[in-house]
Motif scaffolding. Sequence first.
Motif, short mmCIF file in Angstrom:
data_model
loop_
_atom_site.label_atom_id
_atom_site.label_comp_id
_atom_site.label_asym_id
_atom_site.label_seq_id
_atom_site.Cartn_x
_atom_site.Cartn_y
_atom_site.Cartn_z
N ASN A 63 0.92 -1.10 -0.16
CA ASN A 63 -0.09 0.35 -0.01
C ASN A 63 0.75 1.33 0.09
N SER A 64 2.25 1.48 0.60
CA SER A 64 2.90 2.42 1.00
C SER A 64 4.08 2.38 -0.69
N LYS A 65 4.01 1.73 -1.77
CA LYS A 65 5.08 1.60 -2.31
C LYS A 65 4.27 1.74 -3.96
N THR A 66 5.03 2.46 -4.76
CA THR A 66 4.93 2.38 -5.94
C THR A 66 5.21 1.11 -6.86
N THR B 152 4.71 1.72 -17.27
CA THR B 152 3.41 3.13 -16.53
C THR B 152 4.05 2.49 -15.17
N ILE B 153 3.83 3.70 -14.83
CA ILE B 153 3.52 3.71 -13.34
C ILE B 153 2.03 3.34 -12.20
N ILE B 154 1.89 4.00 -10.85
CA ILE B 154 1.00 4.14 -10.13
C ILE B 154 1.64 4.16 -8.41
N THR B 155 1.63 5.94 -7.96
CA THR B 155 2.31 5.88 -6.41
C THR B 155 1.64 5.28 -5.83
N SER C 117 -2.15 6.99 -6.33
CA SER C 117 -2.78 6.92 -7.01
C SER C 117 -2.33 7.69 -8.68
N SER C 118 -1.51 8.19 -8.49
CA SER C 118 -1.00 9.48 -9.56
C SER C 118 -0.05 8.04 -10.95
#
Length: 120
Positions: free
Chosen positions: A29-32, A48-51, A54-55
Amino acid sequence: VQLQASGGGLVQPGGSLRLSCAASGSIFNSKTMAWYRQTPGKQRELVTIITSGSSTDYADSVKGRFTISRDNAKNTVYLQMNSLKPEDTAVYYCNLGSYHAGYYYPTNYWGQGTLVTVSS
């Protein structure tokens, strides 16, 4: 932490697939989270990435076609891939890492890879 990727397969050009990456452990939950892809003879490419908030960010080659999302209750990140092209054919890997000032910093936590083949 263990990452388990799934959902790859054979799809025709223009089709869709959804990849999943399930994570064990409490730090999800705390990781990208990120998706990479790799074709033979080429370097692994960040898709792609999600922080944790959820950015998201996407490679130009997939913008408008791919969507990354996460379900923290299920410790799972998803990659919805639409309008697939033959050049999207690759092994897709998920990774757990960190994101700062526009850069993604991968860790050694990788999923096992799932093959996506886009072909008629």
